[in-house]
Design a protein around this motif. Structure first.
Motif, PDB file in Angstrom:
ATOM      1  N   TYR A  36      33.159  67.661  32.132  1.00  0.00           N
ATOM      2  CA  TYR A  36      34.013  67.992  33.266  1.00  0.00           C
ATOM      3  C   TYR A  36      34.960  69.091  32.824  1.00  0.00           C
ATOM      4  N   GLN A  38      38.896  70.956  34.038  1.00  0.00           N
ATOM      5  CA  GLN A  38      40.069  70.846  34.886  1.00  0.00           C
ATOM      6  C   GLN A  38      40.830  72.152  34.834  1.00  0.00           C
ATOM      7  N   SER A  41      46.440  72.204  37.353  1.00  0.00           N
ATOM      8  CA  SER A  41      46.980  71.568  38.561  1.00  0.00           C
ATOM      9  C   SER A  41      45.921  71.245  39.606  1.00  0.00           C
ATOM     10  N   GLN A  42      44.694  71.046  39.174  1.00  0.00           N
ATOM     11  CA  GLN A  42      43.637  70.616  40.080  1.00  0.00           C
ATOM     12  C   GLN A  42      42.971  69.363  39.518  1.00  0.00           C
ATOM     13  N   GLY A  43      42.182  68.692  40.342  1.00  0.00           N
ATOM     14  CA  GLY A  43      41.418  67.563  39.855  1.00  0.00           C
ATOM     15  C   GLY A  43      40.242  68.043  39.018  1.00  0.00           C
ATOM     16  N   PRO A  44      39.744  67.206  38.121  1.00  0.00           N
ATOM     17  CA  PRO A  44      38.588  67.599  37.305  1.00  0.00           C
ATOM     18  C   PRO A  44      37.368  67.908  38.160  1.00  0.00           C
ATOM     19  N   TYR A  46      33.191  68.129  38.063  1.00  0.00           N
ATOM     20  CA  TYR A  46      31.968  67.768  37.346  1.00  0.00           C
ATOM     21  C   TYR A  46      31.166  69.029  37.030  1.00  0.00           C
ATOM     22  N   TYR A  87      36.307  68.851  29.226  1.00  0.00           N
ATOM     23  CA  TYR A  87      36.248  67.506  28.673  1.00  0.00           C
ATOM     24  C   TYR A  87      34.799  67.085  28.450  1.00  0.00           C
ATOM     25  N   LEU A 103      35.065  56.609  33.273  1.00  0.00           N
ATOM     26  CA  LEU A 103      35.220  57.775  32.408  1.00  0.00           C
ATOM     27  C   LEU A 103      36.538  57.692  31.657  1.00  0.00           C
ATOM     28  N   PHE A 105      38.952  60.003  29.415  1.00  0.00           N
ATOM     29  CA  PHE A 105      39.192  61.396  29.053  1.00  0.00           C
ATOM     30  C   PHE A 105      39.937  61.502  27.730  1.00  0.00           C
TER      31      PHE A 105
ATOM     32  N   TYR B  36      43.600  57.832  38.616  1.00  0.00           N
ATOM     33  CA  TYR B  36      44.082  58.324  37.337  1.00  0.00           C
ATOM     34  C   TYR B  36      45.512  58.853  37.495  1.00  0.00           C
ATOM     35  N   SER B  43      46.271  64.341  28.924  1.00  0.00           N
ATOM     36  CA  SER B  43      44.981  64.125  29.555  1.00  0.00           C
ATOM     37  C   SER B  43      45.101  63.090  30.674  1.00  0.00           C
ATOM     38  N   PHE B  91      51.084  63.437  38.165  1.00  0.00           N
ATOM     39  CA  PHE B  91      49.971  63.965  38.959  1.00  0.00           C
ATOM     40  C   PHE B  91      48.969  62.823  39.100  1.00  0.00           C
ATOM     41  N   ILE B  93      45.446  61.357  40.528  1.00  0.00           N
ATOM     42  CA  ILE B  93      44.133  61.876  40.893  1.00  0.00           C
ATOM     43  C   ILE B  93      43.193  60.712  41.159  1.00  0.00           C
ATOM     44  N   GLY B 109      39.226  64.103  43.420  1.00  0.00           N
ATOM     45  CA  GLY B 109      40.058  64.734  44.423  1.00  0.00           C
ATOM     46  C   GLY B 109      40.924  65.808  43.800  1.00  0.00           C
ATOM     47  N   PRO B 110      41.636  66.569  44.616  1.00  0.00           N
ATOM     48  CA  PRO B 110      42.460  67.675  44.110  1.00  0.00           C
ATOM     49  C   PRO B 110      43.761  67.217  43.472  1.00  0.00           C
TER      50      PRO B 110
END
Lengths: 115, 117
Positions: A36, A38, A41-44, A46, A87, A103, A105, B36, B43, B91, B93, B109-110
């Motif tokens: 993955y 990232q 400031s965004q989600g991971p 795939y 990751y 998962l 990380f 998360y 992380s 943050f 997620i 998600g974002p």
């Protein structure tokens, strides 16, 4: 799930291939290797996963060694937008119960693509 | 396909109030969703696993009475941070599992940035 080891950071020139290594020497026979990334400031996101054969999709290629103790994610033509934390995760397909192969990380590799 | 949305994308609240974050799978059904938390320069840390129609499973050290998770449908899971404090600023997620059996992906998600003042 097996632990993974990745370099903390790597640099790559724009347009060149980025090869990100991952060691997972304690991987078990039925654990998959997932990648993955990232962006800040965004989600991971795939990227790709595999069990023992090399895999390729529109984003990247995944090369897994024959003994499965390490793998390499290849971004064939890196762009500035590929700058992100990458990751490498190894996990069981189904942990059973309610965990469903969650998962975990690690710290990942910070890839910086330079102009 | 496999799009996961979160709402709100950011929220600022006062200490002691509760905040609800929604996670939706837009084009698929997700029997399992994950929540998360990520602090700056760290992380992602799994908080809990949410299964549709049943109670969430929390990771060790995560207070289930503080972080209420509801997964009432196959496309929606919510995380409520109750009596939020500044140390809950983070943050958050969510992710949803797609597929079954031995090969599946998780789509994320974002994220929602929570700031507690």
């Amino acid at each position: 799930d097996a632990k993974t080891t990745q370099p903390p950071s790597m640099d790559c020139a724009e347009g060149r291939a980025a090869n990100l290594p991952c060691n997972h020497s304690t991987i078990s026979g039925n654990e998959y290797v997932y990648w993955y990334r990232q962006i800040h400031s965004q989600g991971p996101q795939y990227i790709i996963h595999g069990l023992k054969n090399n895999e390729t999709n529109e984003m990247a290629s995944l090369i897994i060694t024959e003994d499965r103790k390490s793998s390499t994610l290849i971004l064939p033509h890196a762009t500035l937008r590929d700058t992100a934390v990458y990751y490498c995760i190894v996990r069981l397909p189904n942990a059973g119960g309610t965990s469903y192969g969650k998962l975990t990380f690690g710290q990942g590799t910070i890839l910086t693509v330079h102009p | 396909g496999a799009v996961v949305s979160q709402h709100p994308s950011w929220v600022i609240c006062k200490s002691g109030t509760s905040v609800k974050i929604e996670c939706r799978s837009l084009d698929f059904q997700a029997t399992t969703m994950f929540w998360y938390r990520q602090f700056p320069k760290q992380s992602l840390m799994l908080m809990a696993t949410s299964n549709e129609g049943s109670k969430a499973t929390y990771e060790q050290g995560v207070e289930k009475d503080k972080f209420l998770i509801n997964h009432a449908s196959l496309t929606l899971s919510t995380l409520t941070v109750t009596s939020a404090h500044p140390e809950d600023s983070s943050f958050y997620i969510c992710s949803a599992r797609v597929g079954r059996g031995f090969s599946y992906e998780q789509y994320f998600g974002p994220g929602t940035r929570l700031t507690v003042t």
